[in-house]
Design an enzyme around this catalytic site. Structure first.
Site, short mmCIF file in Angstrom:
data_model
loop_
_atom_site.label_atom_id
_atom_site.label_comp_id
_atom_site.label_asym_id
_atom_site.label_seq_id
_atom_site.Cartn_x
_atom_site.Cartn_y
_atom_site.Cartn_z
N TYR A 151 0.84 -1.21 0.00
CA TYR A 151 0.00 0.00 0.00
C TYR A 151 0.87 1.25 0.00
O TYR A 151 0.74 2.11 -0.88
CB TYR A 151 -0.90 -0.03 1.24
CG TYR A 151 -1.90 1.10 1.31
CD1 TYR A 151 -3.00 1.15 0.47
CD2 TYR A 151 -1.75 2.12 2.25
CE1 TYR A 151 -3.93 2.18 0.55
CE2 TYR A 151 -2.68 3.16 2.33
CZ TYR A 151 -3.76 3.18 1.49
OH TYR A 151 -4.68 4.21 1.57
N ASP A 152 1.79 1.34 0.98
CA ASP A 152 2.59 2.56 1.15
C ASP A 152 3.43 2.84 -0.10
O ASP A 152 3.45 3.95 -0.62
CB ASP A 152 3.53 2.44 2.35
CG ASP A 152 2.80 2.13 3.65
OD1 ASP A 152 1.56 1.96 3.62
OD2 ASP A 152 3.46 2.06 4.70
N GLU A 153 4.13 1.80 -0.56
CA GLU A 153 5.04 2.02 -1.70
C GLU A 153 4.25 2.14 -3.01
O GLU A 153 4.65 2.86 -3.92
CB GLU A 153 6.07 0.89 -1.80
CG GLU A 153 7.01 0.81 -0.61
CD GLU A 153 8.04 1.95 -0.54
OE1 GLU A 153 7.81 3.02 -1.13
OE2 GLU A 153 9.07 1.74 0.12
N LYS A 155 1.37 3.61 -3.27
CA LYS A 155 0.89 5.00 -3.28
C LYS A 155 2.03 5.97 -3.55
O LYS A 155 1.84 7.00 -4.18
CB LYS A 155 0.23 5.33 -1.94
CG LYS A 155 -1.10 4.63 -1.72
CD LYS A 155 -2.19 5.31 -2.55
CE LYS A 155 -3.57 4.78 -2.17
NZ LYS A 155 -4.63 5.41 -2.96
N VAL A 194 -11.81 3.29 13.90
CA VAL A 194 -13.10 3.88 14.25
C VAL A 194 -14.23 2.86 14.07
O VAL A 194 -15.06 2.66 14.96
CB VAL A 194 -13.37 5.17 13.42
CG1 VAL A 194 -14.76 5.69 13.68
CG2 VAL A 194 -12.33 6.24 13.73
N SER A 195 -14.23 2.18 12.90
CA SER A 195 -15.30 1.21 12.65
C SER A 195 -15.20 0.03 13.63
O SER A 195 -16.21 -0.46 14.15
CB SER A 195 -15.25 0.71 11.20
OG SER A 195 -13.94 0.44 10.81
N ASN A 196 -13.96 -0.39 13.91
CA ASN A 196 -13.75 -1.47 14.87
C ASN A 196 -14.34 -1.14 16.23
O ASN A 196 -15.13 -1.92 16.79
CB ASN A 196 -12.23 -1.60 15.11
CG ASN A 196 -11.70 -2.91 14.65
OD1 ASN A 196 -12.40 -3.67 13.98
ND2 ASN A 196 -10.46 -3.19 15.00
N GLY A 213 -2.20 1.78 23.93
CA GLY A 213 -3.24 2.73 23.53
C GLY A 213 -2.78 4.17 23.56
O GLY A 213 -3.57 5.09 23.38
N PRO A 280 2.32 2.79 12.88
CA PRO A 280 2.92 4.08 13.23
C PRO A 280 2.51 4.53 14.63
O PRO A 280 1.38 4.30 15.05
CB PRO A 280 2.34 5.05 12.18
CG PRO A 280 1.66 4.20 11.17
CD PRO A 280 1.35 2.89 11.79
N1 LIG Z 1 -10.44 6.42 4.27
C1 LIG Z 1 -9.26 6.86 4.64
O1 LIG Z 1 -9.05 7.16 5.81
C2 LIG Z 1 -8.17 7.05 3.61
C3 LIG Z 1 -6.93 7.53 4.06
C4 LIG Z 1 -5.92 7.71 3.13
C5 LIG Z 1 -6.12 7.44 1.80
N2 LIG Z 1 -7.34 6.98 1.38
C6 LIG Z 1 -7.48 6.69 -0.04
O2 LIG Z 1 -8.74 7.10 -0.52
C7 LIG Z 1 -9.22 6.17 -1.49
C8 LIG Z 1 -10.60 5.68 -1.08
O3 LIG Z 1 -10.52 5.03 0.18
P1 LIG Z 1 -11.81 4.50 0.95
O4 LIG Z 1 -11.56 4.72 2.39
O5 LIG Z 1 -13.01 5.03 0.33
O6 LIG Z 1 -11.65 2.94 0.70
P2 LIG Z 1 -12.71 1.89 0.11
O7 LIG Z 1 -12.05 0.56 0.18
O8 LIG Z 1 -14.03 2.06 0.75
O9 LIG Z 1 -12.82 2.37 -1.39
C9 LIG Z 1 -11.96 1.96 -2.43
C10 LIG Z 1 -12.80 1.62 -3.63
O10 LIG Z 1 -11.93 1.22 -4.71
C11 LIG Z 1 -12.46 0.05 -5.30
N3 LIG Z 1 -11.34 -0.67 -5.92
C12 LIG Z 1 -10.33 -1.33 -5.30
N4 LIG Z 1 -9.49 -1.85 -6.22
C13 LIG Z 1 -10.01 -1.52 -7.44
C14 LIG Z 1 -9.61 -1.78 -8.77
N5 LIG Z 1 -8.50 -2.48 -9.04
N6 LIG Z 1 -10.37 -1.31 -9.79
C15 LIG Z 1 -11.52 -0.60 -9.52
N7 LIG Z 1 -11.94 -0.33 -8.28
C16 LIG Z 1 -11.19 -0.78 -7.25
C17 LIG Z 1 -13.12 -0.70 -4.15
O11 LIG Z 1 -14.06 -1.67 -4.57
C18 LIG Z 1 -13.74 0.44 -3.37
O12 LIG Z 1 -15.03 0.76 -3.83
C19 LIG Z 1 -8.20 5.05 -1.58
O13 LIG Z 1 -7.37 5.29 -2.69
C20 LIG Z 1 -7.41 5.19 -0.30
O14 LIG Z 1 -6.10 4.75 -0.46
C21 LIG Z 1 -8.36 6.76 2.26
#
Ligand SMILES: NC(=O)c1ccc[n+]([C@@H]2O[C@H](COP(=O)([O-])OP(=O)(O)OC[C@H]3O[C@@H](n4cnc5c(N)ncnc54)[C@H](O)[C@@H]3O)[C@@H](O)[C@H]2O)c1
Length: 319
Positions: A151-153, A155, A194-196, A213, A280
């Site tokens: 994920y990290d790399e 992104k 949060v959801s947990n 914690g 982290p």
């Molecule tokens: N929610 C957070 O706190 C948070 C924090 C940092 C970054 N983000 C980034 O924001 C974006 C959305 O996150 P979220 O929290 O809504 O997550 P989420 O998992 O609810 O949404 C991601 C969506 O992408 C879709 N998806 C995954 N792989 C796919 C693919 N190969 N092709 C098409 N669709 C695909 C999933 O089905 C899902 O609907 C992500 O890129 C995530 O990395 C979110």
């Protein structure tokens, strides 16, 4: 925005059926855009967008962004990627592919259309940060070979691609580093804190806190986050980012657990578990840039956001 079409702006949202994506689609439609929502439903669901399905300005395509996509749009919000550790570690190779191939495909599409494109990047690009709070100039402290690296790399590589397309092809880009966001339509079993905590509290199960914690996180309510995302997309072309969007209010995991217990009226107790690898210790955005360049800052206090989120979880998963 590109083109000379006289009809509504057409906007592509990848990951549009996910947590953040569904809120973004909703906001874009509310302001009169036509939205093309692309999702492979890996973590997203049709339920998240069910209320939009009958809208003539809303269209969905089941598609995996690791494959090329040909549509005609004016703007692209690239959100597709599983965001929670349980989901992105389920198939780490696919996670990297989604970030990297997905970015290449969406950037290629944006280049062909000369469309503005925004990348949903993440605070995870800072890894386990050695400086606190994190400004955008900080390069991060990331393990390249650990279980979170896909994920990290992934992104980080996507950010590289965005800036190379910008430098090499003059593509109008926006890179947004999203910090922990919460709200209705989070996945109930995504293991995010949060959801947990809310699900455990509502079910009267022990609340699992990793370590002692004392590690801190900052939590941004989804409506604030989406406002920041739209402001960034609409900002002047020279504002490319990366730009932090998040809530700088910092809470320890124990404080969060106590808030959730109080707001749900639960009898859950708090149980400590070992810290996962590469977790982290603290994470807090420096949002100076967002304030000055976008005139954005979060407005919804944790307590209000938690109440709305608890209401959603209670009505969808518990009652
Ligand atoms: N929610 C957070 O706190 C948070 C924090 C940092 C970054 N983000 C980034 O924001 C974006 C959305 O996150 P979220 O929290 O809504 O997550 P989420 O998992 O609810 O949404 C991601 C969506 O992408 C879709 N998806 C995954 N792989 C796919 C693919 N190969 N092709 C098409 N669709 C695909 C999933 O089905 C899902 O609907 C992500 O890129 C995530 O990395 C979110």
């Amino acid at each position: 925005m590109t083109g000379i079409r006289s009809y509504n702006r057409r906007v592509l949202v990848t990951g549009g059926a996910g947590f953040l994506g569904s809120h973004l689609c909703e906001r874009l439609i509310a302001r009169g855009d036509e939205v093309v929502c692309v999702d492979n439903y890996f973590t997203g669901s049709r339920r998240n967008i069910a209320h939009l399905l009958g809208n003539p300005n809303f269209e969905t395509i089941r598609h995996d962004v690791t494959f090329p996509l040909y549509v005609e749009v004016d703007q692209i919000f690239n959100l597709a990627c599983p965001a929670s550790p349980v989901h992105y570690q389920h198939d780490p190779v696919q996670t990297t592919k989604t970030s990297v191939h997905g970015a290449i495909n969406m950037l290629g599409l944006a280049k062909r259309l000369n469309a503005r494109i925004l990348q949903a990047s993440t605070s995870e690009v800072y890894g386990d940060p050695a400086i606190h709070p994190q400004p955008e100039e900080y390069w991060g402290n990331v393990n390249p070979i650990g279980p979170r690296s896909c994920y990290d790399e992934g992104k980080r590589c996507a950010e590289t691609l965005f800036f190379d397309y910008h430098r090499q092809h003059n593509l109008p880009i926006k890179v947004m580093r999203i910090f922990n966001t919460y709200g209705p339509r989070m996945h109930p079993n995504d293991g995010r804190v949060v959801s947990n905590f809310i699900m455990q509290a509502l079910k009267g199960e022990p609340i699992t806190v990793y370590g002692d914690g004392s590690q801190t996180r900052s939590f941004c309510y989804v409506d604030d986050l989406i406002e920041g995302m739209i402001r960034l997309m609409d900002s002047p072309a020279e504002v490319t980012g990366p730009i932090n969007i998040g809530n700088p209010g910092e809470f320890t995991m124990l404080e969060l657990a106590e808030h959730v217990v109080a707001l749900t009226g639960s009898r859950s107790t708090i149980e400590h578990r070992p810290l996962p690898q590469d977790d982290p210790k603290q994470r807090r955005p420096d949002i100076t840039k967002a304030k000055s360049l976008l005139e954005w800052e979060p407005t919804i206090p944790l307590r209000d956001g938690l109440e709305r989120t608890i209401h959603y979880f209670r009505s969808h998963f518990v009652d």
